[in-house]
Design a protein around this motif. Structure first.
Motif, PDB file in Angstrom:
ATOM      1  N   PHE A 377     -11.396  -0.577  -7.483  1.00 34.74           N
ATOM      2  CA  PHE A 377     -11.937  -0.535  -6.134  1.00 34.74           C
ATOM      3  C   PHE A 377     -13.208  -1.370  -6.027  1.00 34.74           C
ATOM      4  CE2 PHE A 377     -14.461   1.997  -2.918  1.00 34.74           C
ATOM      5  CZ  PHE A 377     -13.803   1.476  -1.818  1.00 34.74           C
ATOM      6  N   THR A 378     -14.031  -1.288  -7.064  1.00 36.53           N
ATOM      7  CA  THR A 378     -15.348  -1.934  -7.033  1.00 36.53           C
ATOM      8  C   THR A 378     -15.250  -3.449  -7.105  1.00 36.53           C
ATOM      9  OG1 THR A 378     -16.369  -0.003  -8.067  1.00 36.53           O
ATOM     10  CG2 THR A 378     -17.559  -2.096  -8.267  1.00 36.53           C
ATOM     11  N   ARG A 379     -14.239  -3.950  -7.767  1.00 36.07           N
ATOM     12  CA  ARG A 379     -14.161  -5.379  -8.072  1.00 36.07           C
ATOM     13  C   ARG A 379     -14.287  -6.264  -6.831  1.00 36.07           C
ATOM     14  NH1 ARG A 379      -8.942  -8.715  -9.988  1.00 36.07           N
ATOM     15  NH2 ARG A 379      -9.975 -10.603 -10.713  1.00 36.07           N
ATOM     16  N   ALA A 613      -3.264   0.212  -4.805  1.00 32.68           N
ATOM     17  CA  ALA A 613      -2.820  -0.144  -3.457  1.00 32.68           C
ATOM     18  C   ALA A 613      -3.957  -0.798  -2.677  1.00 32.68           C
ATOM     19  CB  ALA A 613      -2.313   1.098  -2.730  1.00 32.68           C
ATOM     20  N   CYS A 614      -5.156  -0.221  -2.755  1.00 33.03           N
ATOM     21  CA  CYS A 614      -6.312  -0.806  -2.064  1.00 33.03           C
ATOM     22  C   CYS A 614      -6.644  -2.184  -2.614  1.00 33.03           C
ATOM     23  CB  CYS A 614      -7.526   0.116  -2.207  1.00 33.03           C
ATOM     24  SG  CYS A 614      -7.482   1.535  -1.113  1.00 33.03           S
ATOM     25  N   HIS A 615      -6.572  -2.317  -3.937  1.00 36.02           N
ATOM     26  CA  HIS A 615      -6.886  -3.605  -4.556  1.00 36.02           C
ATOM     27  C   HIS A 615      -5.900  -4.675  -4.112  1.00 36.02           C
ATOM     28  CE1 HIS A 615      -7.208  -6.635  -7.807  1.00 36.02           C
ATOM     29  NE2 HIS A 615      -8.475  -6.277  -7.828  1.00 36.02           N
ATOM     30  N   LEU A 616      -4.623  -4.320  -4.037  1.00 34.31           N
ATOM     31  CA  LEU A 616      -3.606  -5.266  -3.579  1.00 34.31           C
ATOM     32  C   LEU A 616      -3.932  -5.754  -2.161  1.00 34.31           C
ATOM     33  CD1 LEU A 616      -0.727  -6.338  -4.600  1.00 34.31           C
ATOM     34  CD2 LEU A 616       0.211  -4.619  -3.030  1.00 34.31           C
ATOM     35  N   LEU A 617      -4.360  -4.829  -1.309  1.00 30.38           N
ATOM     36  CA  LEU A 617      -4.672  -5.182   0.081  1.00 30.38           C
ATOM     37  C   LEU A 617      -5.997  -5.939   0.194  1.00 30.38           C
ATOM     38  CD1 LEU A 617      -3.592  -1.740   1.502  1.00 30.38           C
ATOM     39  CD2 LEU A 617      -2.538  -3.902   2.162  1.00 30.38           C
ATOM     40  N   LEU A 618      -7.017  -5.454  -0.481  1.00 28.56           N
ATOM     41  CA  LEU A 618      -8.340  -6.076  -0.385  1.00 28.56           C
ATOM     42  C   LEU A 618      -8.371  -7.470  -0.999  1.00 28.56           C
ATOM     43  CD1 LEU A 618     -10.523  -2.966  -1.297  1.00 28.56           C
ATOM     44  CD2 LEU A 618     -10.616  -4.193   0.874  1.00 28.56           C
ATOM     45  N   SER A 619      -7.504  -7.717  -1.982  1.00 29.34           N
ATOM     46  CA  SER A 619      -7.508  -9.013  -2.666  1.00 29.34           C
ATOM     47  C   SER A 619      -6.820 -10.103  -1.855  1.00 29.34           C
ATOM     48  CB  SER A 619      -6.813  -8.888  -4.028  1.00 29.34           C
ATOM     49  OG  SER A 619      -5.430  -8.597  -3.853  1.00 29.34           O
ATOM     50  N   GLY A 620      -6.194  -9.738  -0.743  1.00 26.92           N
ATOM     51  CA  GLY A 620      -5.527 -10.743   0.090  1.00 26.92           C
ATOM     52  C   GLY A 620      -4.107 -11.046  -0.319  1.00 26.92           C
ATOM     53  N   ALA A 621      -3.535 -10.248  -1.210  1.00 29.38           N
ATOM     54  CA  ALA A 621      -2.161 -10.493  -1.654  1.00 29.38           C
ATOM     55  C   ALA A 621      -1.139 -10.091  -0.599  1.00 29.38           C
ATOM     56  CB  ALA A 621      -1.886  -9.730  -2.943  1.00 29.38           C
ATOM     57  N   VAL A 622      -1.564  -9.293   0.371  1.00 29.28           N
ATOM     58  CA  VAL A 622      -0.669  -8.788   1.409  1.00 29.28           C
ATOM     59  C   VAL A 622      -0.954  -9.514   2.716  1.00 29.28           C
ATOM     60  CG1 VAL A 622       0.036  -6.719   2.690  1.00 29.28           C
ATOM     61  CG2 VAL A 622      -0.591  -6.550   0.271  1.00 29.28           C
ATOM     62  N   ALA A 623       0.094  -9.830   3.456  1.00 28.80           N
ATOM     63  CA  ALA A 623      -0.061 -10.495   4.746  1.00 28.80           C
ATOM     64  C   ALA A 623      -0.911  -9.634   5.676  1.00 28.80           C
ATOM     65  CB  ALA A 623       1.310 -10.765   5.369  1.00 28.80           C
ATOM     66  N   ARG A 624      -1.707 -10.274   6.501  1.00 30.67           N
ATOM     67  CA  ARG A 624      -2.637  -9.564   7.368  1.00 30.67           C
ATOM     68  C   ARG A 624      -1.956  -8.895   8.562  1.00 30.67           C
ATOM     69  NH1 ARG A 624      -7.276  -7.962   5.148  1.00 30.67           N
ATOM     70  NH2 ARG A 624      -8.241  -9.604   3.940  1.00 30.67           N
ATOM     71  N   ASP A 625      -0.705  -9.239   8.832  1.00 34.25           N
ATOM     72  CA  ASP A 625      -0.041  -8.687  10.012  1.00 34.25           C
ATOM     73  C   ASP A 625       0.890  -7.523   9.672  1.00 34.25           C
ATOM     74  OD1 ASP A 625       1.795 -10.174   8.656  1.00 34.25           O
ATOM     75  OD2 ASP A 625       2.544 -11.293  10.388  1.00 34.25           O
ATOM     76  N   VAL A 626       0.665  -6.881   8.533  1.00 31.62           N
ATOM     77  CA  VAL A 626       1.474  -5.713   8.191  1.00 31.62           C
ATOM     78  C   VAL A 626       1.189  -4.602   9.203  1.00 31.62           C
ATOM     79  CG1 VAL A 626       1.894  -3.911   6.480  1.00 31.62           C
ATOM     80  CG2 VAL A 626       1.510  -6.245   5.738  1.00 31.62           C
ATOM     81  N   PRO A 627       2.211  -4.050   9.839  1.00 30.06           N
ATOM     82  CA  PRO A 627       1.980  -2.966  10.806  1.00 30.06           C
ATOM     83  C   PRO A 627       1.294  -1.771  10.160  1.00 30.06           C
ATOM     84  CG  PRO A 627       4.224  -3.821  10.986  1.00 30.06           C
ATOM     85  CD  PRO A 627       3.628  -4.435   9.764  1.00 30.06           C
ATOM     86  N   ALA A 628       0.431  -1.107  10.937  1.00 30.26           N
ATOM     87  CA  ALA A 628      -0.327   0.028  10.406  1.00 30.26           C
ATOM     88  C   ALA A 628       0.585   1.122   9.876  1.00 30.26           C
ATOM     89  CB  ALA A 628      -1.241   0.585  11.499  1.00 30.26           C
TER      90      ALA A 628
END
Length: 735
Positions: A377-379, A613-628
């Motif tokens: 999380f911290t990274r 899961a948070c790291h995957l999202l925060l690192s930009g590996a996931v598209a920004r338009d993923v529905p909530a």
């Protein structure tokens, strides 16, 4: 403590009651954790023995589903809002105060039970039904989402969030406790009676008129009496409550002596500087608790008046993106709280925590797991967090603060960034759905060496994230987690541990234990067994001496007792099927102590999954338009949502104990578990779980599992087969 407010309001005739029909076609924001605590503590729905069993109350899902049906029939759209990060008024001193009181209550309940005073013990256990219920909150989130009910988590306090939602017309009314009135609601719904189609609420102006108070002294009254979620009651009032005086009445009398000024009351308390500091923070929390706006921004209430030292009473701020993932249920607040407080604080378990084994697990053996979750999380946070370590503090030695070494783990965190597998590569011939059994799917997929080679694909630096589909997200998070835990090698092949785990999962599948209906239970129980084995706590050692840990295996030789203990410990990882009614049957503090040890490991594994899961999202590996909604799907789909109760272990221990008794003196244990759905089927499931775990241990390389351990399990397995044969030879399976 919310019930104290409801009881007072009802006793003072402050509740208004009207027809449920008047709320048809409305949206109502519900303080989810207040709703849950009401189910856990209200006479008609509470299950007093919950703290003696762990897990979920057996009738909880029934009660929740009945309420959801009631909302549908009434034409009401509920929006359940969960608490987010804890504000600084709930600091270590306040959390420790509540935890130690609960632990003392539970120790007293066990003492009463050991004296044979069953009815008195039930009452005593019931006093702590809302202690250590974080896992139940997580289950409720997931269950509501699967039922297509709108859920979200507030950035901090749910009551502040739902009051904001009502003021901005996102909802038509709010349901909760006194916290809602303290945060400015004009009225709060306190009870839905779907049977009689009535609803009860309390209005702020009626409370103020009854008490002859203005809003600020009323807020002090609610804080001191413990009727809010942001501060426990003053110790003096708690002792009066135990003597039979209602907290609100006691607090009102105390305030009158000091001109209705709660701060002056706290100043007069001898030797309680901690409570004074917490009260001061709580007052500011009421004025400035952050909420999430409709635009997704996290802002303090009355932002134009907020002081510069807001972090002193709210806590350290996190990036907006993190609050969004918290709101959508990708991660719970536990690790986030540890990061902002710079501290992991371990509280006593349900058994009281007197065992050295539990203390060693939380203070030593789980430290690397906690550090890894925090490092992930911290990274990707601000440099301030990256350079600031987190301390581990345990209730039994609060002066012994141990740094986790989070800043030193950056390199080990980077090793899992090689997983960016697109959905097109996920098709395989395993016949396993990743959403049904993510751990099994991940292991089985990599057992094909060609498929494993094609999973290694680092994302180009600076490139946009491409992962978007729910199956992609769940598979990649699970692989990263398993890689992190050592079941996958750097080249994405299965490690020795991964191959042993696969052998166990394959055996479970061949025995029809790992089926669609039981996939989550089976794969999680097997995985937990391996994690416990690696921590050197899955064995026949007597880690919980009697006294005080009553209820160990009692029958037969020392070998009988040791094998019964080992197999019962495996059984504690599975689920017990019980009718939707409170438990009646034998208890065991000894087995509960082991269950709580496994619960600590399980919660650490869940935290690590959420941080991947948070790291995957925060690192930009996931598209920004993923529905909530798909982000919530990810949080719900991750393993270790549900914590098993102790029921299956109690059944297995009772059964094997009786088989070690003289044949003429054996009892039919099915009569001991009056409301079990099917004891024989649960025993059959327990044997399948045992066989699966044993298969993996026997298949493991000697470099990871010692010959001594393999022999211990092999001997226990042979012993079990002989015992079961003797059981089949009797008139029924247990007598």
């Amino acid at each position: 403590m919310a019930n104290a407010f409801r009881e007072w309001a009802k006793a003072e005739s402050l509740e208004s009651v009207g027809p449920l029909e008047q709320f048809r076609d409305t949206r109502i924001a519900i303080d989810a954790e207040d709703y849950l605590n009401a189910l856990l503590t209200t006479t008609l729905t509470r299950e007093p023995l919950l703290p003696a069993l762990g897990g979920l109350p057996f009738a909880l899902q029934k009660h929740v589903d009945e309420d959801l049906a009631g909302f549908r029939d009434a034409g009401i759209t509920p929006v359940f809002v969960f608490n987010g990060l804890e504000v600084a008024s709930k600091d270590r001193a306040m959390i420790g105060r509540e935890a130690k009181k609960a632990a003392a209550t539970l120790s007293e309940a066990w003492s009463i039970y050991d004296q044979g005073r069953g009815d008195d013990a039930v009452v005593a256990f019931g006093k702590a039904c809302s202690y250590r219920t974080y896992h139940i909150v997580r289950w409720l989130q997931c269950h509501l989402h699967k039922a297509h009910v709108t859920i979200q988590s507030a950035p901090y306090t749910a009551a502040a969030q739902i009051v904001y939602m009502e003021r901005e017309d996102y909802v038509d009314a709010v349901a909760g406790s006194a916290s809602c009135l303290v945060f400015g609601a004009d009225k709060v719904i306190t009870n839905f009676d779907f049977v009689n189609k009535r609803v009860a609420w309390v209005e702020s102006k009626q409370c103020l008129g009854k008490l002859l108070m203005s809003r600020e002294p009323f807020a002090d009254l609610m804080l001191l009496s413990g009727c809010t979620s942001i501060l426990p009651p003053l110790a003096e009032l708690e002792s009066q409550h135990e003597a039979g005086v209602a907290r609100v009445h006691a607090a009102r009398s105390l305030l009158r002596r000091f001109n209705d000024d709660g701060h002056t009351v706290c100043l007069q308390q001898p030797n309680d500087a901690d409570y004074l500091a917490a009260f001061r923070k709580a007052r500011y929390v009421i004025k400035h608790c952050p909420i999430m706006t409709g635009a997704g921004r996290v802002e303090p209430r009355e932002a134009e008046k907020v002081p510069n030292d807001v972090h002193e009473f709210i806590g350290q701020r996190l990036p907006e993106e993190v609050y969004f993932y918290l709101a959508r249920g990708v991660a719970g607040p536990r690790v986030l709280n540890c990061r902002t407080r710079m501290q992991v604080y371990e509280t006593p378990p349900l058994d009281g925590g007197a065992s050295q084994a539990y203390k060693e697990v939380v203070q030593e053996k789980l430290r690397p797991l906690r550090a890894q979750a925090l490092a992930l999380f911290t990274r990707l946070l601000h440099r301030y967090y990256q350079k600031t370590d987190v301390e581990l503090v345990c209730w039994f030695s609060e002066s012994d603060k141990r740094p986790l070494g989070v800043p030193d783990m950056a390199e080990s965190v980077a090793a899992t960034d090689t997983w960016h597998v697109p959905e097109t590569a996920l098709a395989n011939s395993t016949g396993i759905d990743v959403t049904e059994a993510p751990l099994f799917y991940a292991i089985q997929f990599l057992s094909n060496e060609d498929a494993a080679r094609h999973t290694k694909s680092e994302r180009a630096e600076g490139s946009a994230g491409t992962l978007v589909q729910p199956r992609e997200l769940l598979a990649n998070v699970t692989w990263r987690f398993l890689h992190d835990r050592g079941y996958i090698n750097p080249d994405h092949s299965l490690s020795g541990w991964g191959k042993a785990l696969k052998a166990s999962l394959d055996r479970a599948r061949s025995y029809d234990y790992l089926t669609s209906a039981s996939a989550h239970e089976a794969e999680e129980a097997i995985f937990m067994a391996f994690e416990l084995l690696r921590l050197d706590v899955l064995n026949t050692k007597n880690m919980f001496p009697t006294p005080p840990f009553s209820g160990p295996p009692l029958r037969g030789t020392e070998t009988d007792k040791a094998n019964t203990l080992l197999i019962s410990r495996i059984a504690s990882l599975g689920l017990f099927r019980h009718e939707t009614i409170g438990y009646t049957g034998p208890l065991s503090r000894h087995l509960l102590a082991y269950h709580q040890l496994t619960a600590a490991v399980r919660s650490g594994l869940r935290d690590l999954l959420e941080m991947h899961a948070c790291h995957l999202l925060l690192s930009g590996a996931v598209a920004r338009d993923v529905p909530a909604a798909q982000l919530t799907d990810l949080g719900v789909g991750l393993p270790f949502v549900r914590e098993p109760d102790l029921g299956l272990a109690l059944v297995v221990k009772s059964y094997l104990d009786e088989l070690s008794n003289d044949a003429a003196r054996r009892s039919d244990i099915t009569k001991w578990f009056n409301h079990a759905v099917d004891v024989q089927e649960d025993l059959s499931k327990a044997w399948k779980l045992w066989a699966a775990v044993n298969a993996g241990i026997q298949a493991a390389d000697s470099s990871i599992v010692s010959n001594e351990t393999r022999k211990m399990f092999k001997n226990a397995d042979s012993w079990l087969q002989k015992k079961r044969e003797s059981g089949h030879a009797a008139t029924n399976g247990t007598a």
